[in-house]
Design a protein around this motif. Structure first.
Motif, short mmCIF file in Angstrom:
data_model
loop_
_atom_site.label_atom_id
_atom_site.label_comp_id
_atom_site.label_asym_id
_atom_site.label_seq_id
_atom_site.Cartn_x
_atom_site.Cartn_y
_atom_site.Cartn_z
N GLY A 61 0.80 -1.22 0.00
CA GLY A 61 0.00 0.00 0.00
C GLY A 61 0.83 1.26 0.00
O GLY A 61 0.33 2.33 0.32
N SER A 62 2.12 1.14 -0.37
CA SER A 62 2.97 2.33 -0.42
C SER A 62 3.73 2.36 -1.74
O SER A 62 3.68 1.43 -2.53
N TYR A 116 1.35 8.98 -6.23
CA TYR A 116 0.62 7.87 -5.63
C TYR A 116 -0.26 8.39 -4.51
O TYR A 116 0.20 9.15 -3.65
N GLN A 117 -1.53 8.01 -4.53
CA GLN A 117 -2.48 8.38 -3.48
C GLN A 117 -2.68 7.15 -2.59
O GLN A 117 -3.34 6.19 -3.00
N LYS A 118 -2.10 7.18 -1.42
CA LYS A 118 -2.16 6.03 -0.52
C LYS A 118 -3.60 5.67 -0.15
O LYS A 118 -3.96 4.50 -0.08
N SER A 119 -4.46 6.68 0.04
CA SER A 119 -5.84 6.43 0.46
C SER A 119 -6.63 5.61 -0.56
O SER A 119 -7.40 4.73 -0.19
N SER A 120 -6.42 5.87 -1.84
CA SER A 120 -7.17 5.16 -2.88
C SER A 120 -6.34 4.07 -3.56
O SER A 120 -6.90 3.17 -4.19
N LYS A 176 -1.48 -3.71 -2.43
CA LYS A 176 -2.01 -4.37 -1.23
C LYS A 176 -2.09 -5.87 -1.42
O LYS A 176 -2.06 -6.63 -0.45
#
Length: 142
Positions: free
Chosen positions: A56-57, A94-98, A74
């Motif tokens: 996720g990163s 990169y948007q970690k939330s989405s 993920k």
């Protein structure tokens, strides 16, 4: 004379490079000097240690002098893409939330889990893929 759009893209690329360098230095230098390794007859570029990129990163790096991004999905897979938006050449983030890659200039959104396909335009095509694999605990370009 340089066009306004080219000037903005150049500034964005330089700013992203400076930010990526600062981030990599702060994180212990994972992939900071590209750590070229010899693997048989070819030289492979080390991007990061797999253990330093949690699911996720993402990690920014350069590929042939252009901004790129390595993402630990993920699902556990590692993928890498050019970070140059296919619309106007801005650098995506990169948007970690989405879990998506988003262009700050015109709002294009890419899905890194599915070949960086365009989820929302105006980008006309997916981001180019950069082949990577895990070797001895490190993510390397193939």
């Amino acid at each position: 004379m340089i066009s306004r759009g080219r000037f903005i893209r150049l500034g964005a690329a330089l700013g992203s490079g400076a930010a990526a360098g600062a981030l990599l230095t702060a994180c212990g230098g994972a992939g900071s000097s590209a750590g070229a390794q010899k693997g048989g007859s070819s030289t492979k570029k080390t991007i990061a240690k797999a253990a330093n990129v949690p699911p996720g990163s993402a990690v920014k790096f350069t590929d042939a002098g252009q901004p790129a991004v390595l993402i630990h999905l993920k699902s556990g897979r590692f993928v890498a893409y050019s970070a140059v938006c296919t619309h106007m050449g801005c650098t995506v983030a990169y948007q970690k939330s989405s879990g998506d890659l988003v262009c700050p200039c015109h709002g294009s959104i890419y899905d890194p889990a599915h070949g960086a396909k365009v989820l929302r335009g105006p980008a006309p095509r997916p981001l180019p893929k950069i082949p990577v694999k895990i070797e001895r605990g490190e993510i390397v370009e193939v």
